[in-house]
Design an enzyme around this catalytic site. Structure first.
Site, mmCIF file in Angstrom:
data_model
loop_
_atom_site.group_PDB
_atom_site.id
_atom_site.type_symbol
_atom_site.label_atom_id
_atom_site.label_comp_id
_atom_site.label_asym_id
_atom_site.label_seq_id
_atom_site.Cartn_x
_atom_site.Cartn_y
_atom_site.Cartn_z
ATOM 1 N N CYS A 26 0.669 -1.246 -0.178
ATOM 2 C CA CYS A 26 -0.175 0.180 0.203
ATOM 3 C C CYS A 26 0.614 1.157 0.083
ATOM 4 C CB CYS A 26 -0.993 -0.009 1.196
ATOM 5 S SG CYS A 26 -2.180 -1.530 1.162
ATOM 6 N N HIS A 63 -9.144 3.604 -2.143
ATOM 7 C CA HIS A 63 -7.637 3.506 -1.761
ATOM 8 C C HIS A 63 -7.062 2.581 -3.251
ATOM 9 C CE1 HIS A 63 -3.939 2.078 -0.228
ATOM 10 N NE2 HIS A 63 -4.325 1.112 0.422
ATOM 11 N N CYS A 74 -0.107 2.370 6.581
ATOM 12 C CA CYS A 74 0.163 1.197 7.016
ATOM 13 C C CYS A 74 0.501 0.289 5.733
ATOM 14 C CB CYS A 74 -0.893 0.570 7.940
ATOM 15 S SG CYS A 74 -2.521 0.541 7.000
#
Length: 403
Positions: free
Chosen positions: A91, A359, A389
């Protein structure tokens, strides 16, 4: 050491990430090329203008495989003499692309870079790359692997976050995102995506649900309860790792977790000489970068230790930061960050986040850096921190300072 400056930050709108989403007909390469073309056109870049294009992407299979960065360069209007590097830090891939470019410049390896990333989650399914940590029993058992949603629920259980707290954060994210779009706050960074005939495909984030309230979220079932408690029973794996937990409190659902969307983003980074060559004014300098590994089971706590690390490494404290962007992968991630640092929620994700707007995994790190810069300028503040994260237990952070 040579300073690395941000000269521009551009992103696409975020599409729904489904077959009925506006961006679904575009490939990852095509959307990347449109963003790269916007960087080139807005900044008058010609020839071998930048040393490299560093492009983050998480699910590197199919159309997102084969060094997507180089494919995007060749599909764009950039000169073919510019190479491309595809990277994956899950991510944080888009952020890591920016940080890597900045540190290359600091080290003297080139004057300018384009860095960012892409993820077409409606076209290339998340997890379709068959990550070893999830599918190789020898590694999954060693690390007590559980899916990210279970990890988010573990955080909620461990640190005392209720579903009401998570839902309230989600409602606020939607409210802030709607206000930001209504106030035209993304105008400097979001470009229109057009088809080959010049007709607009999408010009704003389409995942938003501005009518979201506590009542509508309260009607949603916990998304990870069955996989935790019934089959395949990940809660038992988690409690083998954390025996002090009597049970896992499953508070996350589709409304307080990040949205699955399509999107791409790019940041133009260079030293002072690069700006002078193209007549560009730097908007901010990249003051610090950091990454760290964390517990791979709870997995999503990385923003806390990586923020502690980046501040300590550069002689700063949390009070030196004016604004924060903490990726809203799940509500508990942001709640834990605010709890750990006693940060005023009004300073975190001022314009909403991934719960409201989605996202796109490989792009989000670059998106939140651009969003942070825009907001620092809007509020006339100086220093901002962006952090995410990361799957399998990592954290990444970037501190920028206006110049």
């Amino acid at each position: 050491m040579t300073e690395a400056y941000i000269y521009d930050a551009i992103r696409s709108p975020r599409g729904k990430g489904r077959p009925d989403g506006s961006l679904h007909e575009l490939t990852s390469v095509a959307l990347s090329a449109k963003v790269l073309n916007a960087v080139k056109a807005r900044n008058g870049l010609e020839g071998h203008a930048v040393e490299d294009v560093i492009w983050g992407n998480v699910t590197q299979v199919g159309e997102q495989g084969g060094c997507l960065a180089r494919s995007a360069v060749l599909a764009s209007d950039l000169d073919e003499s510019i190479p491309g590097l595809a990277i994956n830090r899950f991510c944080a891939s888009g952020m890591e692309a920016v940080n890597l470019a900045a540190n290359q410049i600091r080290g003297g390896a080139g004057m300018g870079y384009i860095a960012g990333g892409v993820e077409m989650m409606g076209r290339v399914a998340m997890g379709s790359d068959g990550a070893a940590i999830a599918v190789d029993p020898s590694l999954a058992m060693k690390t007590y692997f559980v899916p990210q949603g279970i990890s988010a629920d573990i955080i909620a259980t461990e640190y005392g976050f209720t579903r009401e707290m998570a839902d309230a954060l989600a409602v606020e994210s939607q409210r802030r995102a709607a206000a930001a779009w209504a106030g035209n706050r993304f105008a400097n960074s979001v470009i229109e995506i057009k088809d080959q005939n010049g007709l607009t495909i999408l010009d704003r984030d389409e995942y938003l649900r501005p009518g979201t309230d506590m009542q509508s979220l309260g009607a949603l079932r916990p998304a990870f309860k069955d996989m935790g408690e019934v089959m395949p029973g990940f809660d038992k794996i988690a409690m083998m790792k954390y025996p002090h937990l009597a049970q896992i409190n499953h508070i996350h659902h589709a409304g307080n977790s990040s949205g699955i969307v399509d999107g791409a983003a790019a940041v133009l980074i260079g030293n002072k000489e690069f700006g002078e060559r193209y007549g560009l004014k730097p908007r901010a300098r990249i003051r610090a970068t950091a990454k760290i590994g964390t517990d791979p089971t709870i997995m999503l706590t990385g923003p806390v230790p990586v923020t502690q690390k980046i501040l300590a490494d550069h002689g700063m404290t949390i009070s030196d930061i004016d604004l924060f962007e903490v990726n809203e992968a799940f509500a508990s991630v942001v709640l834990r960050f605010q709890q750990a640092f006693n940060v005023d929620p009004a300073l975190v994700n001022v314009n909403g986040g991934s719960i409201a707007m989605g996202h796109p995994l490989g792009a989000t790190g670059a998106i939140i850096i651009g969003t942070l810069l825009d907001e620092l300028e809007r509020q006339d503040k100086q220093v901002g921190l962006a952090t995410l994260c990361i799957a399998s237990g990592m954290g990444a952070a970037t501190i920028i300072e206006r110049v």
